[in-house]
Design a protein around this motif. Structure first.
Motif, PDB file in Angstrom:
ATOM      1  N   ALA A 127     -10.623 -40.686  49.671  1.00  9.34           N
ATOM      2  CA  ALA A 127     -11.833 -40.112  50.217  1.00  9.34           C
ATOM      3  C   ALA A 127     -11.771 -40.871  51.647  1.00  9.34           C
ATOM      4  CB  ALA A 127     -12.896 -40.683  49.197  1.00  9.34           C
ATOM      5  N   ILE A 128     -12.802 -40.093  52.346  1.00  7.35           N
ATOM      6  CA  ILE A 128     -12.993 -40.496  53.845  1.00  7.35           C
ATOM      7  C   ILE A 128     -14.156 -40.465  54.309  1.00  7.35           C
ATOM      8  CG2 ILE A 128     -12.457 -39.751  56.194  1.00  7.35           C
ATOM      9  CD1 ILE A 128      -9.903 -38.148  55.188  1.00  7.35           C
ATOM     10  N   ILE A 129     -14.697 -41.686  54.473  1.00 10.74           N
ATOM     11  CA  ILE A 129     -16.051 -41.844  54.870  1.00 10.74           C
ATOM     12  C   ILE A 129     -16.087 -42.089  56.604  1.00 10.74           C
ATOM     13  CG2 ILE A 129     -18.299 -43.156  54.863  1.00 10.74           C
ATOM     14  CD1 ILE A 129     -17.027 -41.929  52.063  1.00 10.74           C
ATOM     15  N   GLY A 130     -16.873 -41.013  57.396  1.00 11.74           N
ATOM     16  CA  GLY A 130     -16.875 -41.308  58.568  1.00 11.74           C
ATOM     17  C   GLY A 130     -17.652 -42.185  59.224  1.00 11.74           C
ATOM     18  N   ASN A 131     -17.597 -42.384  60.522  1.00  9.51           N
ATOM     19  CA  ASN A 131     -18.405 -43.637  61.178  1.00  9.51           C
ATOM     20  C   ASN A 131     -19.963 -43.298  60.759  1.00  9.51           C
ATOM     21  OD1 ASN A 131     -16.006 -44.195  62.204  1.00  9.51           O
ATOM     22  ND2 ASN A 131     -16.184 -43.056  64.085  1.00  9.51           N
ATOM     23  N   ASP A 132     -20.530 -44.660  60.550  1.00  7.43           N
ATOM     24  CA  ASP A 132     -22.022 -44.574  60.788  1.00  7.43           C
ATOM     25  C   ASP A 132     -22.848 -43.985  59.625  1.00  7.43           C
ATOM     26  OD1 ASP A 132     -22.083 -46.124  63.166  1.00  7.43           O
ATOM     27  OD2 ASP A 132     -21.544 -44.138  64.351  1.00  7.43           O
ATOM     28  N   SER A 133     -21.954 -43.743  58.693  1.00  8.00           N
ATOM     29  CA  SER A 133     -22.503 -43.046  57.435  1.00  8.00           C
ATOM     30  C   SER A 133     -23.192 -44.060  56.492  1.00  8.00           C
ATOM     31  CB  SER A 133     -21.459 -42.218  56.814  1.00  8.00           C
ATOM     32  OG  SER A 133     -21.430 -40.982  57.444  1.00  8.00           O
ATOM     33  N   VAL A 134     -24.061 -43.538  55.525  1.00  4.89           N
ATOM     34  CA  VAL A 134     -24.587 -44.518  54.524  1.00  4.89           C
ATOM     35  C   VAL A 134     -24.212 -44.018  53.048  1.00  4.89           C
ATOM     36  CG1 VAL A 134     -26.778 -45.649  53.790  1.00  4.89           C
ATOM     37  CG2 VAL A 134     -26.537 -45.342  56.111  1.00  4.89           C
ATOM     38  N   ILE A 135     -23.782 -44.845  52.387  1.00  2.61           N
ATOM     39  CA  ILE A 135     -23.426 -44.358  50.787  1.00  2.61           C
ATOM     40  C   ILE A 135     -24.488 -45.184  50.070  1.00  2.61           C
ATOM     41  CG2 ILE A 135     -21.829 -44.102  49.085  1.00  2.61           C
ATOM     42  CD1 ILE A 135     -21.159 -42.265  51.622  1.00  2.61           C
ATOM     43  N   GLY A 136     -25.437 -44.770  49.172  1.00  6.29           N
ATOM     44  CA  GLY A 136     -26.536 -45.267  48.577  1.00  6.29           C
ATOM     45  C   GLY A 136     -25.957 -46.079  47.341  1.00  6.29           C
ATOM     46  N   ALA A 137     -26.600 -46.879  46.816  1.00  2.71           N
ATOM     47  CA  ALA A 137     -26.313 -47.437  45.526  1.00  2.71           C
ATOM     48  C   ALA A 137     -25.940 -46.498  44.336  1.00  2.71           C
ATOM     49  CB  ALA A 137     -27.424 -48.492  45.160  1.00  2.71           C
ATOM     50  N   GLY A 138     -25.084 -46.731  43.785  1.00  2.00           N
ATOM     51  CA  GLY A 138     -24.457 -46.062  42.640  1.00  2.00           C
ATOM     52  C   GLY A 138     -24.167 -44.843  42.871  1.00  2.00           C
ATOM     53  N   SER A 139     -23.694 -44.283  44.066  1.00  2.00           N
ATOM     54  CA  SER A 139     -23.374 -42.958  44.546  1.00  2.00           C
ATOM     55  C   SER A 139     -21.760 -42.876  44.200  1.00  2.00           C
ATOM     56  CB  SER A 139     -23.490 -42.445  45.869  1.00  2.00           C
ATOM     57  OG  SER A 139     -24.987 -42.198  45.973  1.00  2.00           O
ATOM     58  N   PHE A 140     -21.137 -41.904  43.949  1.00  2.00           N
ATOM     59  CA  PHE A 140     -19.828 -41.501  43.715  1.00  2.00           C
ATOM     60  C   PHE A 140     -19.233 -40.630  44.532  1.00  2.00           C
ATOM     61  CE2 PHE A 140     -16.387 -39.439  41.595  1.00  2.00           C
ATOM     62  CZ  PHE A 140     -15.650 -40.393  41.303  1.00  2.00           C
ATOM     63  N   ILE A 141     -18.196 -40.943  45.205  1.00  2.00           N
ATOM     64  CA  ILE A 141     -17.659 -40.160  46.159  1.00  2.00           C
ATOM     65  C   ILE A 141     -16.182 -39.846  45.582  1.00  2.00           C
ATOM     66  CG2 ILE A 141     -16.675 -39.512  48.450  1.00  2.00           C
ATOM     67  CD1 ILE A 141     -19.681 -40.361  48.294  1.00  2.00           C
ATOM     68  N   GLY A 142     -15.850 -38.479  45.115  1.00  2.00           N
ATOM     69  CA  GLY A 142     -14.499 -38.221  44.616  1.00  2.00           C
ATOM     70  C   GLY A 142     -13.263 -38.105  45.183  1.00  2.00           C
ATOM     71  N   GLU A 143     -12.250 -38.140  44.617  1.00  2.09           N
ATOM     72  CA  GLU A 143     -11.101 -37.990  45.207  1.00  2.09           C
ATOM     73  C   GLU A 143     -10.756 -36.890  46.065  1.00  2.09           C
ATOM     74  OE1 GLU A 143      -6.450 -37.900  43.308  1.00  2.09           O
ATOM     75  OE2 GLU A 143      -7.747 -39.038  42.145  1.00  2.09           O
ATOM     76  N   GLY A 144     -10.329 -37.366  47.263  1.00  2.00           N
ATOM     77  CA  GLY A 144     -10.005 -36.608  48.201  1.00  2.00           C
ATOM     78  C   GLY A 144     -11.172 -35.948  48.859  1.00  2.00           C
ATOM     79  N   SER A 145     -12.325 -36.346  48.723  1.00  2.00           N
ATOM     80  CA  SER A 145     -13.590 -35.880  49.512  1.00  2.00           C
ATOM     81  C   SER A 145     -13.785 -36.560  50.792  1.00  2.00           C
ATOM     82  CB  SER A 145     -14.846 -36.054  48.594  1.00  2.00           C
ATOM     83  OG  SER A 145     -14.992 -35.258  47.450  1.00  2.00           O
ATOM     84  N   LYS A 146     -14.640 -35.697  51.733  1.00  2.00           N
ATOM     85  CA  LYS A 146     -14.872 -36.331  52.832  1.00  2.00           C
ATOM     86  C   LYS A 146     -16.172 -36.194  53.246  1.00  2.00           C
ATOM     87  CE  LYS A 146     -13.851 -35.457  57.687  1.00  2.00           C
ATOM     88  NZ  LYS A 146     -12.972 -34.641  58.799  1.00  2.00           N
ATOM     89  N   VAL A 147     -16.607 -37.313  53.838  1.00  2.00           N
ATOM     90  CA  VAL A 147     -18.149 -37.505  54.323  1.00  2.00           C
ATOM     91  C   VAL A 147     -17.887 -37.864  55.682  1.00  2.00           C
ATOM     92  CG1 VAL A 147     -20.139 -38.832  54.256  1.00  2.00           C
ATOM     93  CG2 VAL A 147     -18.805 -38.534  52.302  1.00  2.00           C
ATOM     94  N   GLY A 148     -18.448 -36.775  56.661  1.00  2.00           N
ATOM     95  CA  GLY A 148     -18.375 -36.931  57.936  1.00  2.00           C
ATOM     96  C   GLY A 148     -19.207 -38.156  58.786  1.00  2.00           C
ATOM     97  N   ASP A 149     -19.409 -37.853  59.990  1.00  2.00           N
ATOM     98  CA  ASP A 149     -19.860 -39.055  60.724  1.00  2.00           C
ATOM     99  C   ASP A 149     -21.506 -39.016  60.692  1.00  2.00           C
ATOM    100  OD1 ASP A 149     -17.448 -39.666  61.750  1.00  2.00           O
ATOM    101  OD2 ASP A 149     -17.894 -38.941  63.581  1.00  2.00           O
ATOM    102  N   GLY A 150     -22.275 -39.981  60.492  1.00  3.22           N
ATOM    103  CA  GLY A 150     -23.677 -40.168  60.422  1.00  3.22           C
ATOM    104  C   GLY A 150     -24.181 -39.639  59.372  1.00  3.22           C
TER     105      GLY A 150
END
Length: 338
Positions: A127-150
């Motif tokens: 998984a890739i988490i972009g700059n300045d992003s927020v991942i809240g409590a209990g959230s799940f980011i799956g294998e190979g997923s991408k979250v962009g910036d901000g």
């Protein structure tokens, strides 16, 4: 946040009538406003309520400003001014760039600068988490997923594997992105599951409401284009494509492999069947059922309007008789013409 009326006028380039030094501490509705509140007149029909408001000032159109009893700021579009100005008074907590000790971040995940990851959140391998992003409590980011910036992922959001988010995407609590599409093939009285092997692609500046579900595709990705806004409890089926800057209201269900164009407005509790196309700039009013492609822009509705129950019962009896009535009319017309 405290600002003078003059500071607000200057910041948003709004002509001011009244004392520039008036202190504004919040925004409110006209009927509930108090001292220090700024209110907004969205409709000329509500102008009479300004006589009794305790607000310190109002944002108003020039056509409604004659005789206004309180200081005012002029705006051609008070609702747009409200949207821009409300950011200054938004009390939402500002997340610090921290990783909670209970968060689980796989060693093969990539996390950018300035990222906040809340308690018990999971970031999977690849998984890739972009700059300045927020991942809240209990959230799940799956294998190979991408979250962009901000991006802002609120608590208890699930992104399955191979989900791709653009920049500045907001996803509210309870949303599930990338679950299997509803694909089954009948065989000898049973059903064979069709693997949903594609993903979900979400563009920049998309907002997704609480408990909304967007399914992954089987042969092609489900695509939500840039600028789309989706309300709470919306279902979007596999391999559907939603065009840019379209807005979808709550409890709408969109079946798989449907394409919706750009700048469409879909009302609440609308049903849209599978494998149809809706062109750009279409508005579908609340609780309509779309059963065929829409090729011309415009406003579309289906169903019956609200009426008293006893009237509806009488009318529905007549509705059931429409087919026979049409036959009788055609017969009468034929006899007349002969």
């Amino acid at each position: 946040m405290k600002l003078s009326l003059g500071e607000i006028a200057d910041r948003f380039d709004l002509p001011l009538n009244g004392d520039r030094s008036i202190e504004i501490t919040n925004i409110a509705s006209i009927d509930q406003a108090g001292q220090g509140d700024l209110v907004f007149l969205f409709s000329s029909g509500h102008r009479q309520y300004l006589a009794d408001t305790e607000a310190s000032a109002v944002v108003i159109r020039e056509m409604d400003s004659v005789g206004c009893p309180i200081p005012y700021l002029l705006s051609d579009r008070p609702r747009l001014t409200w949207a821009n100005l409300a950011v200054l008074f938004d009390p939402s907590p500002i997340q610090k760039a921290t990783r909670h000790s209970t968060a689980i971040i796989n060693e093969h995940a990539s996390v950018g600068e300035g990222v906040s990851i809340g308690p018990y959140a999971v970031v999977s391998s690849g998984a890739i988490i972009g700059n300045d992003s927020v991942i809240g409590a209990g959230s799940f980011i799956g294998e190979g997923s991408k979250v962009g910036d901000g991006c802002r992922i609120f608590p208890n959001v699930t992104l399955y594997h191979n989900v791709r988010l653009g920049n500045r995407v907001v996803i509210h609590s309870g949303a599930v992105i990338g679950a299997d599409g509803f694909g089954f093939e009948p065989n000898r009285g049973a059903f064979v599951k069709i693997p949903q092997i594609r993903g979900v692609v979400i563009g920049d500046d998309v907002e997704i409401g609480a408990c909304t579900t967007i399914d992954r595709g089987a042969l092609s990705d489900t695509v939500i284009e840039t600028g789309v806004k989706i309300d709470n409890q919306v279902q979007i089926g596999h391999a559907t494509r939603i065009g840019g800057d379209t807005i979808i209201s709550g409890c709408t269900a969109i079946a798989g492999s449907t394409t919706i164009g750009r700048n469409c407005w879909i009302g609440g509790a609308v049903g849209i069947i599978d494998n149809i196309d809706i062109t750009d700039q279409v508005e579908v009013t609340a609780m309509s059922l779309v059963t065929q492609s829409v090729t011309e822009k415009g406003r579309y509705s289906s169903g019956t309007g609200l009426m008293r129950g006893r009237d509806w019962k009488r009318n529905i009896v007549g509705f059931k008789q429409l087919s026979s009535l049409f036959k009788r009319v055609r017969k009468l017309e034929s006899e007349r013409d002969s």
